[in-house]
Design a protein around this motif. Structure first.
Motif, mmCIF file in Angstrom:
data_model
loop_
_atom_site.group_PDB
_atom_site.id
_atom_site.type_symbol
_atom_site.label_atom_id
_atom_site.label_comp_id
_atom_site.label_asym_id
_atom_site.label_seq_id
_atom_site.Cartn_x
_atom_site.Cartn_y
_atom_site.Cartn_z
ATOM 1 N N THR A 249 0.840 -1.204 0.000
ATOM 2 C CA THR A 249 0.000 0.000 0.000
ATOM 3 C C THR A 249 0.871 1.248 0.000
ATOM 4 O O THR A 249 1.972 1.251 0.561
ATOM 5 C CB THR A 249 -0.917 0.043 1.237
ATOM 6 N N ALA B 209 -2.888 1.045 4.375
ATOM 7 C CA ALA B 209 -2.717 -0.326 4.874
ATOM 8 C C ALA B 209 -3.725 -0.628 5.979
ATOM 9 O O ALA B 209 -4.293 -1.722 6.026
ATOM 10 C CB ALA B 209 -1.287 -0.528 5.380
ATOM 11 N N VAL C 38 0.967 -8.050 3.892
ATOM 12 C CA VAL C 38 0.735 -6.621 3.656
ATOM 13 C C VAL C 38 1.993 -5.830 4.020
ATOM 14 O O VAL C 38 2.609 -6.072 5.060
ATOM 15 C CB VAL C 38 -0.470 -6.110 4.489
ATOM 16 N N GLY D 53 3.275 -1.631 4.212
ATOM 17 C CA GLY D 53 2.855 -0.243 4.132
ATOM 18 C C GLY D 53 3.965 0.690 3.676
ATOM 19 O O GLY D 53 4.995 0.238 3.135
ATOM 20 N N THR E 178 6.772 -2.078 6.958
ATOM 21 C CA THR E 178 6.539 -0.852 6.194
ATOM 22 C C THR E 178 7.855 -0.183 5.812
ATOM 23 O O THR E 178 8.917 -0.550 6.315
ATOM 24 C CB THR E 178 5.645 0.115 7.014
#
Lengths: 356, 356
Positions: free
Chosen positions: A263, A269, A289, A291, A307
């Motif tokens: 994302t 996210a 996932v 970020g 992230t």
């Protein structure tokens, strides 16, 4: 002093131009601008109109105490509700406070007029630094505006958190390695075996979005993975939770095949995580996932978010320093690129082919 | 116009005072302030010093185009990283944009000097509105400062998100029902049967903290529940995650008996949730939690947070409107109190006495 001199360069609109435009004498313009009450309202209006038409900046000496610059660094950004803007502004604020200056934040809501108005006010106030902060739609109109700002503000103008508008516009730039950060995030997922990686980010055309998409594409190319354009969702203007939430919902609705989501921001996210949870997809067991930003809340999401760390405060400090240090373009110090890096937490698992 | 008139009231420092203080003629001061280059540097320095010593505000007519006020509303707050400040400022920004004005945000880091400097700059610029935003340590020094601001800014000054400094200081105020919100949160927990309710909030002495503690105490009193002072943790200056995290850790370390936690902000709540989770206390099954603010992330915490809704944006809009509307103190329109209310989500369960 060098700034006062550069402001006196040839080509600048002078009081003579204003007088000619208004059809009055230079002395009358002078009296009008000094607030002399013997100037009739009609004449005053004509002078004011000429000043506006010609974008004339009243000599700082006539405007304030001894014409000294206002010890202020202005941050001009889209919205103060953006975490990016907040943290960059905090860095500017820190540097401003340490050096005995004000930091003033102006927001534009993305409107060109609000931006030009704010720049103009800062020029009239003789502010020491003017920082345009954050990603932008890189249009011809934008380039024209920046070209104008550089002409009037010179080295007091710094673009912060966005790329250089091009070699023909000598603007000072402090940016972060946006492409490199997106590359690192994507290649981390690729290294973990993921091949179907969705990308949910801001709208195409924004510098921020385009650079993150570029980093994503480059990583895929280097791993020999063909990009499935259906997995790139880049249609939200605001990089908020809703973009992530709706982005994941769309992927699920379209029955898209993906095992990971990268994302454009941590905030996107967090919306993506909610949508995945609601759909019964476990993170990271079913979907990984990653970020972008490394905001404080990223480590408190469920699960704590892997992230890309972005040096927000340092971006602000570096831009403030540059605006105050009278750096010359072409000096080799007119473009700063700060690094980004991946922070690994618990939202990514190696890809495992699931039955069916 | 009424503002220009009020600025001309008796008692104001005049150009004559500056001339006398500097030991030069009025004409010389006039020439010095107008930037006349025939004034020697020594004389200019004396005039500048006198201007600073006497806090003389150069007549707006001598400073800018026709002496019009700068169409600007200033937000002066502690830190732009505060969600409270961001959202209130966004409301100010909206109203400013709709009415063709700038919104500039200045941050003070809680330093009195930064505040007085910013107010002074806004006065010199003849800004149309100056909003002091957010809670404050209500000291004698603070009251003196506000008294001074009211004298120089009049109805352009609005205190926003903090109580009136007292009947002897005629400041305009736009606040929210802080005590009522804390009362609603605490009585909701009391109604659910909780009797041992911990309160984690900012430091005592801050208006924000003191009002929330007052609402908490009032609810306990109305329910006939004696307050255990050991359950009130109010020692952090910054209302961040760490305050909530460390607050819960301290309660657990001291083996405090509590079945619910009311936190001064949603951000504190998010830190408290993390500490409870790490300690194996389930929310809401073992411990109920209520926040304050109703920020966007509150509904995405695990579990979604029951919290007090605070009308941030409307606070900002109302304060901006008041600053621009030339409200007179004592008019009955000089104090606005916006309501707060509880938003019920999933972080509270009725109290059940556990075995042991």
């Amino acid at each position: 002093m060098s700034r006062a001199q550069s402001a006196d360069r040839p080509g600048r609109v002078t009081i003579r131009d204003v007088a000619q435009h208004a059809g009055v004498s230079v002395a009358t313009v002078s009296r009008a601008l000094a607030g002399d009450r013997t100037v009739t309202p009609g004449t005053l209006a004509k002078v004011q109109q000429a000043v506006r038409d010609l974008d004339y900046v009243v000599n700082a000496h006539a405007r304030g105490l001894s014409g000294r610059p206002t010890p202020m660094i202005a941050v001009i950004a889209t919205d103060v509700r953006s975490p990016f803007v907040q943290h960059v502004a905090a860095g500017v604020q820190e540097h401003a406070a340490e050096s005995g200056r004000f930091c003033a934040i102006f927001t534009t809501q993305g409107e060109a007029k609000q931006e030009t108005d704010a720049v103009r006010l800062m020029r009239e106030m003789n502010a020491e630094g003017v920082l345009l902060v954050g990603g932008v739609v890189d249009s011809a109109d934008y380039r024209d505006r920046v070209r104008g700002y550089v002409q009037t503000l010179g080295s007091r103008l710094v673009l912060c958190g966005r790329p250089s508008p091009g070699p023909d516009i000598p603007a000072l730039v402090v940016e972060y390695d946006n492409i490199g950060g997106a590359y690192a995030a994507t290649s981390y997922l690729l290294s973990a075996g993921h091949r179907r990686i969705a990308l949910i980010t801001g709208r195409h055309g924004f510098t921020t979005t385009d650079q993150r998409v570029a980093g994503y594409r480059k990583a895929c190319a280097d791993f020999g993975v063909e990009v499935d354009e259906r997995l790139i969702i880049a249609d939200h203007t605001v990089l908020d939770r809703t973009a992530g939430y709706l982005g994941v919902q769309r992927l699920l609705r379209e029955d898209a095949d993906f095992s990971a989501v990268f994302t454009g921001t941590d905030t996107i996210a967090s919306g993506a995580l909610t949508a995945l949870r609601e759909a019964g997809r476990r993170v990271p067991d079913d979907v990984s996932v990653v970020g972008f930003d490394d905001l404080a809340f990223a480590q408190e999401l469920t699960p704590p978010l892997t992230t890309v760390h972005l040096p927000h405060e340092e971006l602000g400090r570096a831009a403030a320093r540059m605006a105050l240090s009278n750096v010359q373009t072409g000096s080799g110090r007119d473009h700063v690129l700060l690094g980004t890096h991946l922070v690994i937490r618990d939202s990514v698992r190696p890809y495992v082919r699931t039955a069916g």
